[in-house]
Design a protein around this motif. Structure first.
Motif, mmCIF file in Angstrom:
data_model
loop_
_atom_site.group_PDB
_atom_site.id
_atom_site.type_symbol
_atom_site.label_atom_id
_atom_site.label_comp_id
_atom_site.label_asym_id
_atom_site.label_seq_id
_atom_site.Cartn_x
_atom_site.Cartn_y
_atom_site.Cartn_z
ATOM 1 N N GLU A 41 0.804 -1.220 0.000
ATOM 2 C CA GLU A 41 0.000 0.000 0.000
ATOM 3 C C GLU A 41 0.837 1.271 0.000
ATOM 4 O OE1 GLU A 41 -2.518 -0.428 3.401
ATOM 5 O OE2 GLU A 41 -3.775 -1.938 2.426
ATOM 6 N N ASN A 42 1.932 1.270 0.766
ATOM 7 C CA ASN A 42 2.711 2.494 0.954
ATOM 8 C C ASN A 42 3.835 2.710 -0.051
ATOM 9 O OD1 ASN A 42 1.466 3.625 3.398
ATOM 10 N ND2 ASN A 42 2.107 1.694 4.291
ATOM 11 N N PHE A 43 4.360 1.637 -0.637
ATOM 12 C CA PHE A 43 5.542 1.794 -1.477
ATOM 13 C C PHE A 43 5.397 1.208 -2.880
ATOM 14 C CE2 PHE A 43 6.907 1.362 2.985
ATOM 15 C CZ PHE A 43 7.334 2.665 3.183
ATOM 16 N N PHE A 44 4.584 0.181 -3.033
ATOM 17 C CA PHE A 44 4.463 -0.491 -4.326
ATOM 18 C C PHE A 44 3.005 -0.772 -4.675
ATOM 19 C CE2 PHE A 44 8.653 -1.295 -2.685
ATOM 20 C CZ PHE A 44 9.464 -1.081 -3.792
ATOM 21 N N PRO A 45 2.154 0.246 -4.678
ATOM 22 C CA PRO A 45 0.723 0.017 -4.911
ATOM 23 C C PRO A 45 0.415 -0.502 -6.315
ATOM 24 C CG PRO A 45 1.191 2.361 -4.926
ATOM 25 C CD PRO A 45 2.455 1.665 -4.477
ATOM 26 N N GLU A 46 1.310 -0.279 -7.238
ATOM 27 C CA GLU A 46 1.080 -0.740 -8.609
ATOM 28 C C GLU A 46 1.382 -2.234 -8.778
ATOM 29 O OE1 GLU A 46 5.373 0.303 -8.358
ATOM 30 O OE2 GLU A 46 3.537 1.166 -7.571
ATOM 31 N N TRP A 47 2.037 -2.816 -7.798
ATOM 32 C CA TRP A 47 2.340 -4.252 -7.834
ATOM 33 C C TRP A 47 1.153 -5.039 -7.299
ATOM 34 C CZ3 TRP A 47 7.870 -5.924 -6.065
ATOM 35 C CH2 TRP A 47 8.836 -5.221 -6.798
ATOM 36 N N ASN A 48 1.050 -6.276 -7.689
ATOM 37 C CA ASN A 48 0.089 -7.205 -7.125
ATOM 38 C C ASN A 48 0.566 -7.563 -5.719
ATOM 39 O OD1 ASN A 48 -0.937 -9.949 -6.481
ATOM 40 N ND2 ASN A 48 -1.895 -9.733 -8.496
ATOM 41 N N ILE A 49 -0.337 -7.633 -4.754
ATOM 42 C CA ILE A 49 0.049 -7.932 -3.377
ATOM 43 C C ILE A 49 0.795 -9.262 -3.275
ATOM 44 C CG2 ILE A 49 -2.234 -8.888 -2.831
ATOM 45 C CD1 ILE A 49 0.187 -7.194 -0.348
ATOM 46 N N SER A 50 0.414 -10.241 -4.064
ATOM 47 C CA SER A 50 1.115 -11.533 -4.002
ATOM 48 C C SER A 50 2.547 -11.411 -4.524
ATOM 49 C CB SER A 50 0.350 -12.622 -4.760
ATOM 50 O OG SER A 50 0.288 -12.333 -6.132
ATOM 51 N N ASP A 51 2.794 -10.477 -5.442
ATOM 52 C CA ASP A 51 4.161 -10.249 -5.924
ATOM 53 C C ASP A 51 5.014 -9.588 -4.844
ATOM 54 O OD1 ASP A 51 3.546 -11.378 -8.374
ATOM 55 O OD2 ASP A 51 3.199 -9.452 -9.364
ATOM 56 N N VAL A 52 4.422 -8.664 -4.105
ATOM 57 C CA VAL A 52 5.142 -8.038 -2.981
ATOM 58 C C VAL A 52 5.496 -9.105 -1.957
ATOM 59 C CG1 VAL A 52 4.970 -6.409 -1.049
ATOM 60 C CG2 VAL A 52 4.115 -5.755 -3.320
ATOM 61 N N GLU A 53 4.520 -9.932 -1.624
ATOM 62 C CA GLU A 53 4.731 -11.017 -0.653
ATOM 63 C C GLU A 53 5.852 -11.948 -1.120
ATOM 64 O OE1 GLU A 53 3.813 -13.487 2.663
ATOM 65 O OE2 GLU A 53 2.446 -11.884 2.116
ATOM 66 N N ASP A 54 5.775 -12.390 -2.363
ATOM 67 C CA ASP A 54 6.780 -13.307 -2.907
ATOM 68 C C ASP A 54 8.163 -12.664 -2.925
ATOM 69 O OD1 ASP A 54 7.315 -15.937 -4.278
ATOM 70 O OD2 ASP A 54 7.999 -14.542 -5.847
ATOM 71 N N THR A 55 8.213 -11.400 -3.268
ATOM 72 C CA THR A 55 9.493 -10.698 -3.342
ATOM 73 C C THR A 55 10.084 -10.492 -1.952
ATOM 74 O OG1 THR A 55 8.749 -9.626 -5.379
ATOM 75 C CG2 THR A 55 10.654 -8.664 -4.294
ATOM 76 N N LEU A 56 9.257 -10.210 -0.958
ATOM 77 C CA LEU A 56 9.755 -10.120 0.419
ATOM 78 C C LEU A 56 10.317 -11.465 0.868
ATOM 79 C CD1 LEU A 56 7.050 -7.909 2.159
ATOM 80 C CD2 LEU A 56 9.455 -7.314 1.770
ATOM 81 N N ARG A 57 9.671 -12.548 0.473
ATOM 82 C CA ARG A 57 10.181 -13.885 0.802
ATOM 83 C C ARG A 57 11.539 -14.122 0.135
ATOM 84 N NH1 ARG A 57 6.226 -17.375 3.132
ATOM 85 N NH2 ARG A 57 4.154 -16.460 3.082
ATOM 86 N N GLU A 58 11.668 -13.686 -1.121
ATOM 87 C CA GLU A 58 12.955 -13.814 -1.827
ATOM 88 C C GLU A 58 14.046 -13.028 -1.101
ATOM 89 O OE1 GLU A 58 15.122 -12.533 -6.020
ATOM 90 O OE2 GLU A 58 12.931 -12.507 -5.930
ATOM 91 N N LEU A 59 13.735 -11.796 -0.718
ATOM 92 C CA LEU A 59 14.718 -10.985 0.010
ATOM 93 C C LEU A 59 15.077 -11.638 1.340
ATOM 94 C CD1 LEU A 59 13.378 -7.390 -0.718
ATOM 95 C CD2 LEU A 59 15.490 -8.421 -1.597
ATOM 96 N N GLY A 60 14.103 -12.254 1.978
ATOM 97 C CA GLY A 60 14.366 -12.961 3.225
ATOM 98 C C GLY A 60 15.280 -14.161 3.018
ATOM 99 N N ARG A 61 15.017 -14.948 1.985
ATOM 100 C CA ARG A 61 15.860 -16.121 1.696
ATOM 101 C C ARG A 61 17.303 -15.718 1.414
ATOM 102 N NH1 ARG A 61 11.359 -17.380 -1.422
ATOM 103 N NH2 ARG A 61 12.436 -16.777 -3.336
ATOM 104 N N ASN A 62 17.480 -14.502 0.903
ATOM 105 C CA ASN A 62 18.818 -14.025 0.549
ATOM 106 C C ASN A 62 19.454 -13.163 1.633
ATOM 107 O OD1 ASN A 62 19.597 -14.804 -2.398
ATOM 108 N ND2 ASN A 62 17.399 -14.408 -2.441
ATOM 109 N N GLY A 63 18.797 -13.045 2.780
ATOM 110 C CA GLY A 63 19.388 -12.361 3.929
ATOM 111 C C GLY A 63 19.307 -10.848 3.919
ATOM 112 N N TYR A 64 18.451 -10.277 3.079
ATOM 113 C CA TYR A 64 18.339 -8.824 3.018
ATOM 114 C C TYR A 64 17.254 -8.269 3.936
ATOM 115 C CZ TYR A 64 21.584 -8.866 -0.856
ATOM 116 O OH TYR A 64 22.705 -9.031 -1.617
#
Length: 107
Positions: A41-64
């Motif tokens: 809602e605050n930073f990537f409203p043009e993205w699909n919420i599931s894409d934000v979720e998946d991308t946060l998971r990717e960043l988590g898997r990579n230690g960011y």
């Protein structure tokens, strides 16, 4: 290696972290980004919420980012010190180009 989406999201979170720090927010508070829904809602409203979720998971898997889960979703996420350090140590011209790139694609 991160996908381009992960890089965009990471740079967006880092840009917000820097903005928060510049107005005196503590480091620990500036690193916190709440839920995937909040990031969406605050930073990537043009993205699909599931894409934000998946991308946060990717960043988590990579230690960011460190993700905290509830009800099978990112309930809270925190930018990791290594991510901040890596981005702080980018050569200035690369960071400016990345920032310019993000500004064109992230409102």
């Amino acid at each position: 290696m991160l996908t381009n989406d992960a890089k965009k999201l990471l740079y967006g979170l880092y840009k917000e972290y820097v903005a928060r720090r510049s107005i005196g927010v503590s480091r620990s508070s500036a690193k916190m980004f709440r839920s995937a829904q909040s990031v969406h809602e605050n930073f990537f409203p043009e993205w699909n919420i599931s894409d934000v979720e998946d991308t946060l998971r990717e960043l988590g898997r990579n230690g960011y980012v460190k993700n905290f889960y509830a009800d099978n979703t990112v309930y809270n996420c925190q930018l990791c010190d290594d991510a901040i350090s890596d981005l702080e140590n980018l050569p200035k011209d690369i960071f400016l180009n990345v920032t310019d790139f993000i500004a064109k694609f992230i409102p």
